[in-house]
Structures are given as structure tokens and as C-alpha cells.
Design a protein around this motif. Structure first.
Motif, PDB file in Angstrom:
ATOM      1  N   SER A  85     -12.679   1.440   1.331  1.00 48.04           N
ATOM      2  CA  SER A  85     -11.296   1.607   2.064  1.00 48.04           C
ATOM      3  C   SER A  85     -10.793   3.095   2.512  1.00 48.04           C
ATOM      4  O   SER A  85     -10.293   3.428   3.557  1.00 48.04           O
ATOM      5  CB  SER A  85      -9.519   1.556   0.823  1.00 48.04           C
ATOM      6  OG  SER A  85      -9.113   1.846   1.140  1.00 48.04           O
ATOM      7  N   VAL A 116       0.003  -6.888   0.210  1.00 49.50           N
ATOM      8  CA  VAL A 116      -0.080  -5.317  -0.399  1.00 49.50           C
ATOM      9  C   VAL A 116       0.766  -5.971  -2.226  1.00 49.50           C
ATOM     10  O   VAL A 116       1.706  -6.039  -1.839  1.00 49.50           O
ATOM     11  CB  VAL A 116      -0.156  -4.199  -0.187  1.00 49.50           C
ATOM     12  CG1 VAL A 116      -0.358  -3.210  -0.691  1.00 49.50           C
ATOM     13  CG2 VAL A 116      -0.685  -4.018   1.255  1.00 49.50           C
ATOM     14  N   MET A 128      -1.298 -10.110   6.189  1.00 51.47           N
ATOM     15  CA  MET A 128      -1.636  -9.317   4.990  1.00 51.47           C
ATOM     16  C   MET A 128      -0.531  -9.218   3.897  1.00 51.47           C
ATOM     17  O   MET A 128       1.122  -8.365   4.245  1.00 51.47           O
ATOM     18  CB  MET A 128      -2.129  -7.881   5.519  1.00 51.47           C
ATOM     19  CG  MET A 128      -2.818  -7.221   4.098  1.00 51.47           C
ATOM     20  SD  MET A 128      -3.443  -5.502   5.269  1.00 51.47           S
ATOM     21  CE  MET A 128      -0.944  -5.052   5.352  1.00 51.47           C
ATOM     22  N   ALA A 136       1.055  -0.727  -0.316  1.00 51.69           N
ATOM     23  CA  ALA A 136       0.091   0.124  -0.200  1.00 51.69           C
ATOM     24  C   ALA A 136       0.953   0.328   0.177  1.00 51.69           C
ATOM     25  O   ALA A 136       1.753   0.429  -0.379  1.00 51.69           O
ATOM     26  CB  ALA A 136       0.709  -0.931   0.046  1.00 51.69           C
ATOM     27  N   GLN A 148      -6.388   1.226   6.601  1.00 53.09           N
ATOM     28  CA  GLN A 148      -6.781   0.593   6.383  1.00 53.09           C
ATOM     29  C   GLN A 148      -5.359  -0.930   5.868  1.00 53.09           C
ATOM     30  O   GLN A 148      -6.300  -1.963   6.148  1.00 53.09           O
ATOM     31  CB  GLN A 148      -7.014   0.707   4.297  1.00 53.09           C
ATOM     32  CG  GLN A 148      -6.237   0.507   3.297  1.00 53.09           C
ATOM     33  CD  GLN A 148      -5.211   1.590   3.493  1.00 53.09           C
ATOM     34  OE1 GLN A 148      -5.420   1.824   4.096  1.00 53.09           O
ATOM     35  NE2 GLN A 148      -4.372   1.562   1.757  1.00 53.09           N
ATOM     36  N   ALA A 149      -4.127  -0.393   5.743  1.00 50.34           N
ATOM     37  CA  ALA A 149      -3.620  -1.614   6.291  1.00 50.34           C
ATOM     38  C   ALA A 149      -3.403  -2.300   7.945  1.00 50.34           C
ATOM     39  O   ALA A 149      -3.267  -3.342   8.067  1.00 50.34           O
ATOM     40  CB  ALA A 149      -1.949  -1.546   5.560  1.00 50.34           C
ATOM     41  N   TYR A 195      -5.652  -6.824  -0.492  1.00 51.53           N
ATOM     42  CA  TYR A 195      -7.462  -6.459   0.041  1.00 51.53           C
ATOM     43  C   TYR A 195      -7.896  -6.509  -1.459  1.00 51.53           C
ATOM     44  O   TYR A 195      -7.912  -7.476  -1.999  1.00 51.53           O
ATOM     45  CB  TYR A 195      -6.933  -5.055   0.056  1.00 51.53           C
ATOM     46  CG  TYR A 195      -5.976  -4.120   0.351  1.00 51.53           C
ATOM     47  CD1 TYR A 195      -6.284  -4.160   2.484  1.00 51.53           C
ATOM     48  CD2 TYR A 195      -4.871  -3.034  -0.121  1.00 51.53           C
ATOM     49  CE1 TYR A 195      -5.129  -2.901   2.198  1.00 51.53           C
ATOM     50  CE2 TYR A 195      -4.547  -2.670   0.141  1.00 51.53           C
ATOM     51  CZ  TYR A 195      -4.285  -2.711   2.072  1.00 51.53           C
ATOM     52  OH  TYR A 195      -3.518  -1.840   2.865  1.00 51.53           O
ATOM     53  N   MET A 230      -6.981  -3.896   8.332  1.00 50.40           N
ATOM     54  CA  MET A 230      -6.607  -5.219   7.968  1.00 50.40           C
ATOM     55  C   MET A 230      -5.921  -6.247   8.858  1.00 50.40           C
ATOM     56  O   MET A 230      -5.914  -7.274   9.016  1.00 50.40           O
ATOM     57  CB  MET A 230      -5.805  -5.743   6.544  1.00 50.40           C
ATOM     58  CG  MET A 230      -6.206  -7.193   5.476  1.00 50.40           C
ATOM     59  SD  MET A 230      -6.126  -6.612   3.716  1.00 50.40           S
ATOM     60  CE  MET A 230      -6.890  -8.161   3.498  1.00 50.40           C
ATOM     61  N   TRP A 260     -13.792  -1.168  -3.729  1.00 49.80           N
ATOM     62  CA  TRP A 260     -13.403  -1.420  -2.199  1.00 49.80           C
ATOM     63  C   TRP A 260     -12.222   0.296  -2.006  1.00 49.80           C
ATOM     64  O   TRP A 260     -12.228   0.941  -1.088  1.00 49.80           O
ATOM     65  CB  TRP A 260     -11.917  -1.757  -2.753  1.00 49.80           C
ATOM     66  CG  TRP A 260     -10.851  -1.876  -1.887  1.00 49.80           C
ATOM     67  CD1 TRP A 260      -9.320  -1.919  -2.517  1.00 49.80           C
ATOM     68  CD2 TRP A 260     -10.275  -1.447  -0.717  1.00 49.80           C
ATOM     69  NE1 TRP A 260      -8.527  -1.811  -1.326  1.00 49.80           N
ATOM     70  CE2 TRP A 260      -9.945  -1.945   0.154  1.00 49.80           C
ATOM     71  CE3 TRP A 260     -11.654  -2.300   0.419  1.00 49.80           C
ATOM     72  CZ2 TRP A 260      -8.528  -1.462   1.522  1.00 49.80           C
ATOM     73  CZ3 TRP A 260     -11.276  -2.567   1.629  1.00 49.80           C
ATOM     74  CH2 TRP A 260      -9.743  -1.997   2.117  1.00 49.80           C
ATOM     75  N   TYR A 263     -12.067  -8.196   5.806  1.00 42.75           N
ATOM     76  CA  TYR A 263     -12.535  -7.261   5.747  1.00 42.75           C
ATOM     77  C   TYR A 263     -14.202  -7.758   5.214  1.00 42.75           C
ATOM     78  O   TYR A 263     -15.245  -7.186   4.417  1.00 42.75           O
ATOM     79  CB  TYR A 263     -11.948  -6.092   4.689  1.00 42.75           C
ATOM     80  CG  TYR A 263     -10.614  -5.368   5.173  1.00 42.75           C
ATOM     81  CD1 TYR A 263     -11.491  -4.624   6.112  1.00 42.75           C
ATOM     82  CD2 TYR A 263      -9.706  -5.157   3.963  1.00 42.75           C
ATOM     83  CE1 TYR A 263     -11.184  -3.578   6.639  1.00 42.75           C
ATOM     84  CE2 TYR A 263      -9.090  -4.167   5.041  1.00 42.75           C
ATOM     85  CZ  TYR A 263      -9.944  -2.855   5.739  1.00 42.75           C
ATOM     86  OH  TYR A 263      -8.917  -2.607   7.076  1.00 42.75           O
TER      87      TYR A 263
END
Length: 413
Positions: free
Chosen positions: A378, A296, A294, A5, A191-192, A367, A195, A374, A205
């Protein structure tokens, strides 16, 4: 940043690059800046790559504009809305443009060899309605960074569970550490951080069929724990999580002021430049290391408006050659998005620091970037999730409001 991200960047456009001849075709590319200063701006990467490409293709000029992550997605949207999209964009999201029929399918651009080399779940994440439009460009995963010097002084070991994380944070606070655990839920990349915590709490999510589940019982419990066990006890530092951005948290870690934080590979270089001795471990979960981590990915895409499909595809085939993928990944401590480059990096002694992240990537969850809603969801998370851990707040109420917004956004697109 990775959306990502996502990565650090400068706030102003950093010019363009390309030859000054009279080519038959000029392709415009808008790209994100992964550097944190003019000295390591992505402009330097694109300058060198474009020079090499144009030397072999004098009939094509590549005009690149580099913008910070704070601006690049908005800039591309403004260009598209004005009816003048770039030929290519390297940004954080693609699905909305794909759903409106504005992008080339990846199969219309890239050679079969290039397509086949992308890491499976990254290629899958680039699909809308079972067609791939988003081309993964850079990837990262998350691990827990800890300051070895502060941990040794406090006589503690890296945590494997939430309870151990809280205990370590209490000990670090007693030692006078400014940020025992840095919790950046500010608008830059909330958002990172969100998550990773949701995954470590056993949810996320969305559910297995792609329906938003922001206010699931597991997610409410996760943010309740953060609020009660970390934030309320003063273990997250002097800046309220809702006001702490990821860039500021990383800078504080590099200054030796942070005991632990959730970090991605670019923090390696940033901390090393300041001489911070650090270690990394799998992110803690409720009863052991988190079962899901997670990932990205940032995205490249080709817009159809101006045509030039063949030229765009030829240039992107060049962009995704191993030497170029590895060059970019090594410059910014990011993970390659192709299998061949990933294997080369895993086997290379010079990339040893990235191996913990490379090991996580094949199992990482991304994500829900294939959902056209989204980008809206987000943005709402970035704006509001920090309120869930604020004094006097209700995590259930905040997550419920976000769920309502997500459901509305999903139904209207």
C-alpha cells in the motif's frame, strides 16, 4: 481511512482522556482521528465513551491518545518497536502485528455475542491464517458523487459507463468547471482511488487465491484509459493526479469546483456544510455500473505485551454496543461494522443519506489486509501510482514495477 481508509484528521496528537483516580488497571488506547478540525475530533467521542465506561468500572482507567491518520499508524509502530505497545490500537492495519504473535485473538477478547454480530466479510477480512486478530471498527464504501448544480447547468446526467463519464467531463470542462473529474492519486489515499478503478475495470489488487495481480492486462488497460481519456485531455483539473490528495479533492468538491469524484460517506457532511447540492450513483464500469465496489475497514486490536486480557475484552464489548457503534457512525458518516447497528441504521429515517453505501457494503471487496505484505505494498502504491498517468509515462511499466515490489514483499514476509 477507512484507512481506510481512510478519513481527515489533524496532524498533532490530541491529548488523552480518562479519570484521575487510582484504578487497579490502566489501559492505553491509541486511536485515529476521523474529524477534520478540533471541533469534531474523535477525542470528543472517546472522552464521552470512556467517561461512561469508567463510571461503571472505577477499577479501570482508559487512557486514550488520538492522532491524525497521517501519524497514527507510524506512532503505534514506533511504540511497538520500542517495546512499549499500547494495550489497544485503532488504526489502519493489523496483519503484521498478528503475524509476529503480538496480538490477542479476537476469540480471547470478545464475548460470543459481540463476535457473532460483526458483518461477515468484515470479520473474515480480520483473519490471518484462519484466525481473527483484527476487529473491524468503522467501514465505508465508495460511490460516484456529482454536483447537481453543475450537471443541471451543463444539461447532462450522471454516467453509468466510462465513456459516459468522459463525455460528461468534456461537457463540464467546456462549461468552465475547474475539476470535471477529480482524480486524487496523491500519497494520502491513492491506494483507495486506485482500487476502485481496478475493480471497475474488472480486476483488482489480487486474484481469487490472493496472489498480487497489479500488472494484469485489465489493470494496465484501466490505467491506460485514465491516462489517455481523462488526464491527457485535461479533464482531471489543474493539479496533476499524483499531487492531488483525497482531502484536497473533497475540499474542492465542497467548494463547488468539482463535477464528479469517487467518494465515501464522510463527504456527505463536508459538502452539506458548504451547501453543495450533490447526488450519488454507483461507480461507472466499462460497459455499465461497476460489478464490484470497494469497501474499506479500519481496525481495532489488542496487544498481548502488557496482559490485561479480561479488562481489554470487557472494554471492547462496551465499545461495540449498538448505541456506541451508532453514535460513532453517525458522527462521521461512516458505516457500522455490526449487523445489528447496520440494520438499525438502514431502518432509520435520519440515516437516509447513508443507505446507498449501506446497500453496497455486503458485496464490497476490501483491501487484502490479511496479507502481512499489504502495508508495504500500500505504501508503494501511494508513493508511485500517480506516475502511471503522468505525461510520457507507461502505465504498464509503473504497474510492472509495483507488481515486482509486491511480489518481493509478499515473499519476504
Amino acid at each position: 481511512m477507512i484507512a481506510a481508509a481512510a478519513a481527515l484528521g489533524m496532524t498533532a496528537v490530541l491529548g488523552g482522556c480518562g479519570s484521575t483516580g487510582s484504578p487497579d488497571v490502566t489501559l492505553k488506547l491509541v486511536a485515529a482521528d476521523y474529524g477534520d478540525s478540533a471541533a469534531n475530533s474523535s477525542k470528543k467521542y472517546w472522552d464521552a465513551l470512556v467517561k461512561a465506561y469508567e463510571a461503571k468500572h472505577p477499577d479501570v482507567r482508559i487512557d486514550v491518545s488520538v492522532y491524525s491518520w497521517n501519524d497514527v499508524d507510524r506512532k503505534v509502530k514506533e511504540m511497538v518497536d520500542a517495546g512499549d505497545p499500547p494495550d489497544m490500537a485503532q488504526i489502519g492495519a493489523y496483519a503484521d502485528y498478528a503475524a509476529k504473535g503480538q496480538l490477542y485473538k479476537v476469540s480471547d477478547l470478545l464475548s460470543i455475542q459481540t463476535q457473532a454480530d460483526f458483518i461477515g466479510q468484515l470479520a473474515d477480512a480480520g483473519e490471518v491464517d484462519h484466525q481473527q486478530y483484527g476487529i473491524p471498527f468503522a467501514a465505508s464504501t465508495r460511490v460516484l458523487f456529482y454536483n447537481k448544480t453543475l450537471f443541471a447547468k451543463a444539461g447532462i446526467t450522471p454516467p453509468r459507463t466510462w465513456d459516459e463519464l468522459a463525455a460528461d467531463a468534456r461537457t463540464l470542462k467546456a462549461q468552465g468547471v475547474k475539476y470535471p473529474f477529480a482524480l486524487p492519486l496523491g500519497p494520502e489515499e491513492a491506494q483507495a482511488e486506485t482500487m476502485q478503478w481496478l475493480l471497475s475495470g474488472g480486476s483488482g489488487y489480487t486474484n481469487d487465491i490472493g496472489t498480487y495481480t497489479l500488472d494484469s492486462a485489465e489493470n494496465v488497460a484501466t490505467f491506460g484509459w485514465l491516462k489517455d481519456e481523462l488526464v491527457a485531455k485535461g479533464l482531471t483539473g489543474p493539479v496533476a493526479p499524483a499531487k492531488l490528495n483525497r482531502a484536497d479533492a473533497f475540499a474542492a468538491f465542497a467548494d463547488g469546483q468539482v463535477g464528479m469524484l469517487n467518494g465515501h460517506p464522510t463527504l456527505i457532511q463536508q459538502a452539506a456544510r458548504k451547501g453543495v447540492k450533490f447526488g450519488t450513483v454507483a461507480f461507472p464500469g466499462r460497459t455499465g455500473p461497476a460489478k464490484a465496489v470497494m469497501g474499506v475497514a479500519d481496525w481495532m486490536m489488542g496487544f498481548k505485551k502488557n496482559g490485561h486480557r479480561e479488562q481489554i475484552g470487557d472494554f471492547l464489548d462496551f465499545v461495540y454496543q449498538d448505541k456506541n457503534v451508532l453514535d460513532f457512525s453517525r458522527r462521521y458518516d461512516l458505516l457500522p461494522v455490526t449487523t445489528s447497528a447496520s440494520e438499525a441504521m438502514s431502518a432509520s429515517p435520519q440515516d437516509q443519506a447513508l443507505r446507498p453505501f449501506l446497500r453496497e457494503l455486503p458485496l464490497a471487496q476490501l483491501y487484502p489486509v490479511g496479507k502481512t505484505s499489504w502495508a508495504t505494498v500500500s505504501a508503494e502504491i501511494k508513493k508511485r501510482i500517480g506516475q502511471a498517468v503522468a505525461p510520457g509515462s507507461s502505465p504498464a511499466a509503473v504497474l510492472g514495477e509495483l507488481q515486482s515490489s509486491a511480489t518481493t514483499a509478499d515473499g519476504s514476509q
